[in-house]
Design an enzyme around this catalytic site. Structure first.
Site, PDB file in Angstrom:
ATOM      1  CB  SER A 124      68.124 -20.713 -16.423  1.00  0.00           C
ATOM      2  OG  SER A 124      67.004 -21.052 -17.204  1.00  0.00           O
ATOM      3  CE1 TYR A 148      68.460 -18.585 -20.502  1.00  0.00           C
ATOM      4  CE2 TYR A 148      69.755 -16.611 -20.057  1.00  0.00           C
ATOM      5  CZ  TYR A 148      68.845 -17.565 -19.646  1.00  0.00           C
ATOM      6  OH  TYR A 148      68.316 -17.498 -18.381  1.00  0.00           O
ATOM      7  CE  LYS A 152      71.325 -17.444 -16.949  1.00  0.00           C
ATOM      8  NZ  LYS A 152      71.622 -16.386 -15.956  1.00  0.00           N
TER       9      LYS A 152
HETATM   10  C1  WQD Z   1      56.350 -20.357 -21.517  1.00  0.00           C
HETATM   11  C2  WQD Z   1      55.321 -21.146 -22.331  1.00  0.00           C
HETATM   12  C3  WQD Z   1      55.773 -21.178 -24.667  1.00  0.00           C
HETATM   13  C4  WQD Z   1      55.104 -16.871 -25.256  1.00  0.00           C
HETATM   14  C5  WQD Z   1      62.187 -19.050 -20.943  1.00  0.00           C
HETATM   15  C6  WQD Z   1      63.660 -19.310 -20.943  1.00  0.00           C
HETATM   16  C7  WQD Z   1      64.115 -19.645 -19.551  1.00  0.00           C
HETATM   17  C8  WQD Z   1      63.710 -18.536 -18.623  1.00  0.00           C
HETATM   18  C9  WQD Z   1      62.200 -18.327 -18.671  1.00  0.00           C
HETATM   19  C10 WQD Z   1      65.439 -16.925 -18.292  1.00  0.00           C
HETATM   20  C11 WQD Z   1      55.942 -22.012 -23.410  1.00  0.00           C
HETATM   21  C12 WQD Z   1      54.467 -20.435 -24.386  1.00  0.00           C
HETATM   22  C13 WQD Z   1      55.241 -18.130 -24.683  1.00  0.00           C
HETATM   23  C14 WQD Z   1      54.065 -16.624 -26.187  1.00  0.00           C
HETATM   24  C15 WQD Z   1      53.329 -18.891 -25.929  1.00  0.00           C
HETATM   25  N1  WQD Z   1      64.367 -17.341 -18.969  1.00  0.00           N
HETATM   26  N2  WQD Z   1      54.360 -19.114 -25.014  1.00  0.00           N
HETATM   27  N3  WQD Z   1      53.209 -17.653 -26.481  1.00  0.00           N
HETATM   28  O1  WQD Z   1      60.346 -20.708 -22.752  1.00  0.00           O
HETATM   29  O2  WQD Z   1      59.583 -21.750 -20.553  1.00  0.00           O
HETATM   30  O3  WQD Z   1      61.513 -20.198 -20.547  1.00  0.00           O
HETATM   31  O4  WQD Z   1      61.874 -18.007 -20.027  1.00  0.00           O
HETATM   32  O5  WQD Z   1      65.975 -17.496 -17.374  1.00  0.00           O
HETATM   33  O6  WQD Z   1      65.501 -19.813 -19.529  1.00  0.00           O
HETATM   34  O7  WQD Z   1      63.896 -20.442 -21.761  1.00  0.00           O
HETATM   35  O8  WQD Z   1      59.224 -19.315 -20.952  1.00  0.00           O
HETATM   36  O9  WQD Z   1      57.460 -17.615 -21.013  1.00  0.00           O
HETATM   37  O10 WQD Z   1      58.906 -17.957 -23.081  1.00  0.00           O
HETATM   38  O11 WQD Z   1      57.200 -19.685 -22.452  1.00  0.00           O
HETATM   39  O12 WQD Z   1      52.537 -19.811 -26.223  1.00  0.00           O
HETATM   40  O13 WQD Z   1      53.899 -15.491 -26.741  1.00  0.00           O
HETATM   41  O14 WQD Z   1      54.456 -20.231 -22.995  1.00  0.00           O
HETATM   42  O15 WQD Z   1      55.648 -21.999 -25.840  1.00  0.00           O
HETATM   43  O16 WQD Z   1      55.194 -23.202 -23.516  1.00  0.00           O
HETATM   44  P1  WQD Z   1      60.133 -20.594 -21.283  1.00  0.00           P
HETATM   45  P2  WQD Z   1      58.203 -18.548 -21.898  1.00  0.00           P
END
Ligand code: WQD
Length: 338
Positions: A124, A148, A152
């Protein structure tokens, strides 16, 4: 010869199974169904016209792993099995270390004993931590901000040490950026349990009325519109990257890490607007405080994937969000009828 997908009925695993079956490979799925359903096996068959072999298995269990390897001629393993909720890992670190490390080590031990030497790992972009500058490149320093992400990082290090000790192994760590969307058939996709942590599944549930509105986690980041920027990649592009990595491993011993992203970042508000435009649905939202551990921007340098694997993402944001909504409509429709 077959390819074993641990965690193979999960979101990325099931899409990778489709990619491999369509390319003519025999596929064996092993999954404990803790975060997926066995019905995915039949849906994969409906898409490909070919059924993968399925074992309900906890791949920490060396006994069942030994049975899978003795009953099938496994030429390569793509390892998806593991817990993946960042927030949950902060509250339950021991559960994450035990599960994610045990699964990986048990699979690698069984591979060593049975002569299977090609290991593709679901890593990741989280291993880039918070101190690198975008676009993230594979030779940048690794760090982690949650258990997590640490699992990785630790499994990548286990792969490196294994390859240093045994030069017959080929280990490829695929660093996913943000997988989104679903197979165009609408038959397989992401099945979030409980309140979705990730942005796109949450937007999908706002669109389908399951959630009232999206909470945008902060609009005071150093980004064009203040909201978080991420490299969203269509899950079928990601699956294709696994096929390329699996082929690469057949004649490239040693360890390597490769980014699987598009190289383009989109903000949260850009994702909201794009989803509304593509699917003709309104996504109400409210700006809320930042989520702890989030970084402002995360997107990939995609040079190495192109040069080493001959792979690049083909699908754009419209495809991602159209397919995501199509899956959500089919999923909720299926739940109502089931
Ligand atoms: C994306 C953006 C949030 C939800 C995570 C893991 C990573 C991988 C992918 C497994 C950010 C914003 C999110 C919400 C929001 N997982 N957001 N409201 O955090 O980049 O990555 O998922 O492999 O390892 O860390 O993805 O989709 O959670 O967030 O504003 O309800 O959307 O702040 O900027 P992230 P995400």
């Amino acid at each position: 010869m077959s390819v074993l997908l641990t965690g193979g009925t999960g979101y990325i695993g099931s899409h990778t199974a489709v990619e491999l079956l369509d390319a003519g490979y025999d596929v064996v799925l092993a999954d404990d169904l803790s975060n997926s359903e066995e019905s995915v096996v039949g849906r994969i068959e409906r898409i490909c016209g070919k059924r993968p072999l399925f074992y309900k298995a906890d791949v920490k269990d060396r006994g069942i792993l030994g049975r899978i390897f003795s009953e099938n001629d496994i030429e390569a393993v793509i390892h998806f099995a593991g817990f993946k909720a960042v927030g949950e890992s902060v509250g339950e670190p021991l559960m994450y270390y035990r599960n994610n490390l045990d699964t990986a080590i048990s699979v690698l031990e069984t591979m060593k004993e049975t002569g299977c030497r090609r290991f593709i790992f679901s890593s990741s972009a989280t291993v880039y931590g918070m101190n690198n500058t975008v676009p993230f490149r594979e030779d940048m320093p690794r760090s982690s901000t949650n258990p997590y992400g640490t699992t990785k990082l630790m499994i990548e290090m286990i792969m490196e040490d294994l390859c240093r000790s045994d030069d017959t192994f080929s280990c490829v760590a695929l660093r996913y950026f943000n997988p989104v969307g679903a197979h165009p058939s609408g038959l397989i996709g992401e099945k979030p349990s409980g309140v979705p942590n990730n942005l796109t599944p949450y937007i999908q549930q706002v669109a389908s009325g399951i959630r009232e509105k999206l909470y945008v986690f902060g609009n005071d980041y150093d980004t064009p519109d203040g909201t978080g920027v991420r490299d969203y990649i269509h899950v079928t592009d990601l699956a294709a990257g696994h096929l390329c990595a699996m082929k690469y491993s057949s004649d490239h011993p040693g360890f390597c890490a490769v980014n699987l992203g598009t190289g383009t970042g989109y903000s949260v508000l850009e994702m909201v607007r794009a989803f509304e435009k593509v699917n003709g649905v309104k996504i109400p939202y409210e700006i809320s405080p930042r989520r702890p551990g989030d970084i402002a921007s995360c997107y990939a340098d995609v040079t190495k994937a192109k040069q080493l694997l001959g792979w690049q993402a083909e699908k754009g944001l419209e495809d991602m969000l159209r397919d995501a909504w199509n899956w959500e409509k089919n999923r909720t429709g299926r739940q109502e009828s089931e």
